[in-house]
Design a protein around this motif. Structure first.
Motif, mmCIF file in Angstrom:
data_model
loop_
_atom_site.group_PDB
_atom_site.id
_atom_site.type_symbol
_atom_site.label_atom_id
_atom_site.label_comp_id
_atom_site.label_asym_id
_atom_site.label_seq_id
_atom_site.Cartn_x
_atom_site.Cartn_y
_atom_site.Cartn_z
ATOM 1 N N MET A 40 0.822 -1.207 0.000
ATOM 2 C CA MET A 40 0.000 0.000 0.000
ATOM 3 C C MET A 40 0.862 1.266 0.000
ATOM 4 N N LYS A 41 0.503 2.199 -0.871
ATOM 5 C CA LYS A 41 1.151 3.504 -0.934
ATOM 6 C C LYS A 41 0.104 4.555 -0.595
ATOM 7 N N THR A 42 0.442 5.445 0.330
ATOM 8 C CA THR A 42 -0.510 6.482 0.727
ATOM 9 C C THR A 42 0.030 7.860 0.360
ATOM 10 N N GLU A 43 -0.882 8.771 0.051
ATOM 11 C CA GLU A 43 -0.508 10.162 -0.182
ATOM 12 C C GLU A 43 -1.728 11.041 0.039
ATOM 13 N N LYS A 44 -1.474 12.308 0.346
ATOM 14 C CA LYS A 44 -2.564 13.280 0.477
ATOM 15 C C LYS A 44 -2.968 13.680 -0.928
ATOM 16 N N LEU A 45 -4.106 13.191 -1.366
ATOM 17 C CA LEU A 45 -4.520 13.377 -2.749
ATOM 18 C C LEU A 45 -4.825 14.840 -3.046
ATOM 19 N N GLY A 46 -4.312 15.303 -4.188
ATOM 20 C CA GLY A 46 -4.598 16.653 -4.632
ATOM 21 C C GLY A 46 -5.904 16.697 -5.409
ATOM 22 N N THR A 47 -6.277 17.915 -5.802
ATOM 23 C CA THR A 47 -7.538 18.100 -6.521
ATOM 24 C C THR A 47 -7.599 17.256 -7.782
ATOM 25 N N ASP A 48 -6.461 17.123 -8.491
ATOM 26 C CA ASP A 48 -6.457 16.392 -9.759
ATOM 27 C C ASP A 48 -6.744 14.910 -9.576
ATOM 28 N N LYS A 49 -6.532 14.385 -8.359
ATOM 29 C CA LYS A 49 -6.825 12.976 -8.092
ATOM 30 C C LYS A 49 -8.129 12.788 -7.326
ATOM 31 N N LEU A 50 -8.518 13.801 -6.578
ATOM 32 C CA LEU A 50 -9.762 13.693 -5.826
ATOM 33 C C LEU A 50 -10.978 13.714 -6.743
ATOM 34 N N LEU A 51 -10.921 14.565 -7.773
ATOM 35 C CA LEU A 51 -12.053 14.723 -8.682
ATOM 36 C C LEU A 51 -11.903 13.817 -9.896
ATOM 37 N N ASN A 108 1.585 12.650 6.018
ATOM 38 C CA ASN A 108 1.901 11.221 6.004
ATOM 39 C C ASN A 108 2.859 10.855 7.125
ATOM 40 N N ASP A 109 3.867 11.690 7.334
ATOM 41 C CA ASP A 109 4.837 11.419 8.405
ATOM 42 C C ASP A 109 4.160 11.383 9.764
ATOM 43 N N GLN A 110 3.242 12.324 9.999
ATOM 44 C CA GLN A 110 2.535 12.356 11.280
ATOM 45 C C GLN A 110 1.647 11.129 11.441
ATOM 46 N N LEU A 111 0.977 10.721 10.362
ATOM 47 C CA LEU A 111 0.127 9.532 10.434
ATOM 48 C C LEU A 111 0.955 8.287 10.738
ATOM 49 N N LYS A 112 2.133 8.189 10.118
ATOM 50 C CA LYS A 112 2.996 7.029 10.377
ATOM 51 C C LYS A 112 3.432 6.993 11.834
ATOM 52 N N LYS A 113 3.698 8.170 12.397
ATOM 53 C CA LYS A 113 4.091 8.224 13.804
ATOM 54 C C LYS A 113 2.945 7.831 14.729
ATOM 55 N N SER A 114 1.733 8.153 14.319
ATOM 56 C CA SER A 114 0.585 7.949 15.212
ATOM 57 C C SER A 114 -0.039 6.565 15.086
ATOM 58 N N VAL A 134 -3.518 5.335 -2.091
ATOM 59 C CA VAL A 134 -4.685 5.407 -1.214
ATOM 60 C C VAL A 134 -4.570 6.704 -0.420
ATOM 61 N N GLU A 135 -5.687 7.391 -0.235
ATOM 62 C CA GLU A 135 -5.690 8.635 0.539
ATOM 63 C C GLU A 135 -5.010 8.408 1.890
ATOM 64 N N SER A 136 -4.134 9.343 2.286
ATOM 65 C CA SER A 136 -3.262 9.122 3.442
ATOM 66 C C SER A 136 -4.011 8.907 4.756
ATOM 67 N N TRP A 137 -5.184 9.547 4.934
ATOM 68 C CA TRP A 137 -5.892 9.379 6.201
ATOM 69 C C TRP A 137 -6.747 8.112 6.239
ATOM 70 N N MET A 138 -6.836 7.427 5.098
ATOM 71 C CA MET A 138 -7.761 6.308 5.003
ATOM 72 C C MET A 138 -7.407 5.114 5.897
ATOM 73 N N PRO A 139 -6.158 4.621 5.912
ATOM 74 C CA PRO A 139 -5.879 3.425 6.716
ATOM 75 C C PRO A 139 -6.207 3.592 8.195
ATOM 76 N N LEU A 140 -5.799 4.721 8.763
ATOM 77 C CA LEU A 140 -6.059 4.930 10.189
ATOM 78 C C LEU A 140 -7.552 5.064 10.459
ATOM 79 N N PHE A 141 -8.240 5.832 9.636
ATOM 80 C CA PHE A 141 -9.670 6.053 9.845
ATOM 81 C C PHE A 141 -10.455 4.757 9.678
#
Length: 750
Positions: A405-416, A538-544, A609-616
């Motif tokens: 799994m690869k996560t990133e904060k999706l930008g507008t071009d990927k969200l829409l 992403n770094d903060q999510l990995k830490k948490s 995958v959207e970065s906040w998705m795995p934790l949520f």
């Protein structure tokens, strides 16, 4: 059968005896909270509230200085026939500039003549401008500017104009979310009602859970508005809370109603049936709701304000839904009596009536003969090891893609969606002007921003950045002399989120900034922007992840231990839930990262995958899956405590809960699948992940894997230290019809 003595039973008894107080008290509470919430309004997150790491610190520097950076916009002008120095092209640029300024809504309009933002092939150029006023509300005010650009575009047939930026991008997202959530909310209600009609075969019984779930959501929205003044929330939280509240609210009511009707069909009078439902299903609802709340509380350890808002919203709607199902629901059921079955649906109503008559006849004759087991349950009882291995293998196979799994904060071009006009323009700008749609921004806070040393350092930064090849040439500098702050807009190489852009960001943060502006004494220089935000997020999510996972797993184990007084059951609960979560992760990775079967849900693989998705997803699923687990295991435990063998108790528990768990799971899957119909990529991922996981959990895990594992463990399921055995509540005083009783275990020698 005497009802157990527990909090749920006490609340149910009180509500049934004080019906008007419970019902009108509930209505007054909901109206009062909603009125108070509406009067104070909801506080939404600001741009700085979302941030973390260096990018978050940079946002706070600007916020503390009162420098809310205006929403920056780009006008993309292209012609396949004309070059940028052609009269027709320059005329289009001039007319566009004039149209922008005529709106009175823009400032700092910069043309290609001054910025030199001209494409390499000389067929495209960029006009830059900022939207006046608060950037957080710029999306609400930018429509006249969009209209002016479109009018200019129509007047120049030889060129094409497009617009992209902070305000137009957010407006596109808000428009998509608004339309999607309205459709989702209106879709979820009739779908849930349709399923409930099929389950109960009566209109009143079907409407009752819907009414209670909706009023719980309304009350929770009012409460959320109040608490948002302490912890601000994301603008989409209300819609998410509504769908979550609808799912759990209907499920909780369904558990309660089905148990009451089951007891009525077995010949109990209405009061006794209601007491039994309160003591058993009501208690399960209480434990399930508590587990969801505890799991969601784990998000407070994430260190991200947006997760704290999600946690508070979910906890509030679950608490209110539990409170409603344990108070106003039994009051309404006591009021209605057998009229709860009014409005019978042809065929479905007759089928349930025949079942009720059969149950009453059985009770009247004193028969406790169990219903026949299903083919699947007979197979599990006969070959538990085989079914356990097959179920685990299947879930692990689904989970396998999650390893990559690869996560990133999706930008507008990927969200829409790809065909969204905003996305199309963004991709065109990226093609002709790499890095321009989402540049990085270096925020420099100095003792004296106008000093000769700082001026040289900024000039040195610009020269080194361009020479490095990691940035574009159009580095824009804005100096705020009064606040001693400078903003350096730096287009990054790459497409804004790929490996090239990430390498450029690393060079910017670790080399270019420290070696130039960062060397000036008393200076703080931090990098912000979309990519910087994504990396820091992403770094903060990995830490948490570890503390959140440890908290949720640990507290859930303790809750299950307290509920069932069995360390073995508590541990198997954790392991089964982890398999469900792993399968959800694998499906999300396969569909949205790799694109396997993505067309089935109306999308395509976007590589992440959207970065906040795995934790949520982990937190939500770990809480919600306990609904079914607690409900099923409670019925198994009931039968065992009445003296049934472990095998017979498992068979009874699975058989007696199969219908309600399937129905509840179907409702929750349907509600979450609504998320999957949204255009926004992150909510599509959330919908698919939750729907698949709940489907697996309510079917494969609870109907196959749970009984298989418990059968293999045998009496070890109930092994417990002496202090837990002593604190275990007493079993019900008598058997329920169709339940195995003490002689069965005696005959088996257990």
């Amino acid at each position: 059968m005497a009802a157990k003595r527990n909090l749920a039973a006490a609340l149910g008894r009180w509500s049934a005896e004080h019906r008007k107080t419970a019902v009108f008290g509930w209505l007054v509470l909901v109206v009062l909270v909603m009125t108070l919430g509406s009067s104070v309004g909801q506080v939404n997150l600001t741009e700085a509230d979302y941030g973390t790491g260096d990018s978050g610190r940079a946002e706070r520097i600007l916020q503390d200085a009162g420098l809310t950076e205006p929403a920056g916009e780009l006008i993309y002008i292209r012609s396949d026939e004309l070059t940028t120095d052609s009269p027709g092209f320059t005329k289009a640029v001039a007319d566009t500039t004039e149209a922008l300024e005529a709106t009175g809504l823009v400032t700092r309009v910069r043309t290609p003549d001054t910025t030199q933002l001209v494409s390499a092939d000389k067929h495209a150029a960029l006009i830059q401008y900022d939207v006046k006023g608060d950037p957080d509300t710029a999306a609400d005010r930018v429509q006249p500017v969009i209209d002016a650009v479109e009018k200019t575009d129509a007047a120049h047939q030889d060129v094409t104009l497009g617009q992209y930026g902070a305000a137009t991008g957010l407006k596109a997202i808000n428009d998509s979310l608004g339309e999607d959530f309205v459709r989702a909310e209106y879709t979820a209600l009739p779908v849930s009602l349709g399923i409930l009609l099929a389950v109960f075969g009566a209109l009143v019984a079907a409407l009752l859970p819907i009414a209670l779930a909706v009023t719980a959501c309304v009350g929770a929205m009012g409460l959320l508005a109040l608490t948002s003044h302490v912890v601000p929330v994301d603008g989409m939280t209300n819609s998410m809370m509504f769908l979550m509240g609808l799912a759990v609210g209907v499920d909780y009511c369904l558990f309660y109603l089905r148990r009451q009707r089951e007891e009525r069909e077995a010949g109990r009078d209405n009061a006794t049936a209601l007491q039994i439902a309160a003591a058993t299903s009501g208690h399960s609802v209480l434990i399930s709701g508590l587990t969801v709340c505890v799991a969601m509380a784990g998000m407070f350890l994430s260190g991200l304000t947006v997760f704290e808002g999600f946690a508070i919203a979910t906890i509030e709607v679950v608490v209110i839904a539990v409170l409603g199902s344990m108070t106003v629901l039994p009051a309404l059921m006591a009021m209605l009596g057998d009229r709860i079955g009014a409005g019978r649906i042809p065929f479905l109503g007759r089928r349930r009536a025949r079942r009720a008559a059969a149950g009453s006849a059985s009770a009247g004759s004193g028969s406790v003969a169990p219903r026949r087991n299903s083919v699947l349950l007979r197979g599990v009882l006969a070959r538990p090891a085989v079914f356990a291995v097959l179920a685990v293998a299947f879930l692990l196979a689904l989970a396998a893609p999650a390893l990559g799994m690869k996560t990133e904060k999706l930008g507008t071009d990927k969200l829409l969606p790809k065909d969204n006009p905003t996305v199309v323009v963004s991709q065109q700008i990226e093609k002709d002007f790499p890095g321009s749609p989402a540049p990085a921004s270096v925020i420099v806070k100095a003792t004296d921003i106008d000093s000769a040393e700082m001026t040289r350092a900024i000039a040195d930064f610009r020269a080194r950045a361009v020479a490095s090849g990691q940035t574009g040439k159009a580095i824009d500098v804005t100096v705020h002399a009064k606040e001693n702050i400078a903003e350096l807009s730096v287009p990054l190489a790459g497409n804004g989120s790929d490996a090239t852009s990430k390498k450029a960001l690393t060079t910017l943060r670790e080399t270019l900034v420290p070696d130039t502006v960062g060397k000036v004494a008393g200076t703080t220089a931090l990098v912000r922007g979309d990519l910087a935000f994504s990396v820091d997020y992403n770094d903060q999510l990995k830490k948490s992840i570890l503390p959140v996972f440890a908290f949720v797993l640990g507290v859930t184990f303790l809750l299950m231990l307290f509920s069932f007084r069995s360390p073995v059951i508590a541990l198997t609960s954790i392991l089964l839930n982890l398999l469900s979560v792993g399968a959800a992760y694998g499906v999300m990775t396969a569909v949205f990262q790799h694109g396997w079967g993505a067309s089935l849900v109306g999308t395509e693989g976007i590589g992440a995958v959207e970065s906040w998705m795995p934790l949520f997803v982990f937190v939500v699923l770990f809480g919600l899956s306990m609904d079914y687990h607690v409900f099923v295991v409670s019925r198994i435990r009931e039968a065992y405590d009445r003296g049934a063998t472990t095998r017979d108790a498992i068979a009874h528990g699975i058989r007696s809960t199969a219908g309600v768990v399937t129905s509840a799971g179907l409702i929750m899957v349907a509600v979450f699948a609504v998320f999957g119909t949204l255009e926004m990529q992150d909510f599509k991922q959330l919908g698919v992940g939750l729907a698949v996981a709940v489907l697996l959990d309510a079917t494969l895990v609870r109907a196959v894997l749970l009984p298989s594992v418990m059968l293999l463990l045998g009496d070890a399921n109930w092994a417990a230290p002496s202090f837990l055995r002593k604190s275990r509540p007493a079993a019900p005083a008598g058997p329920t019809p169709a339940a195995p009783t003490a002689p069965a275990r005696a005959a088996a020698g257990r």
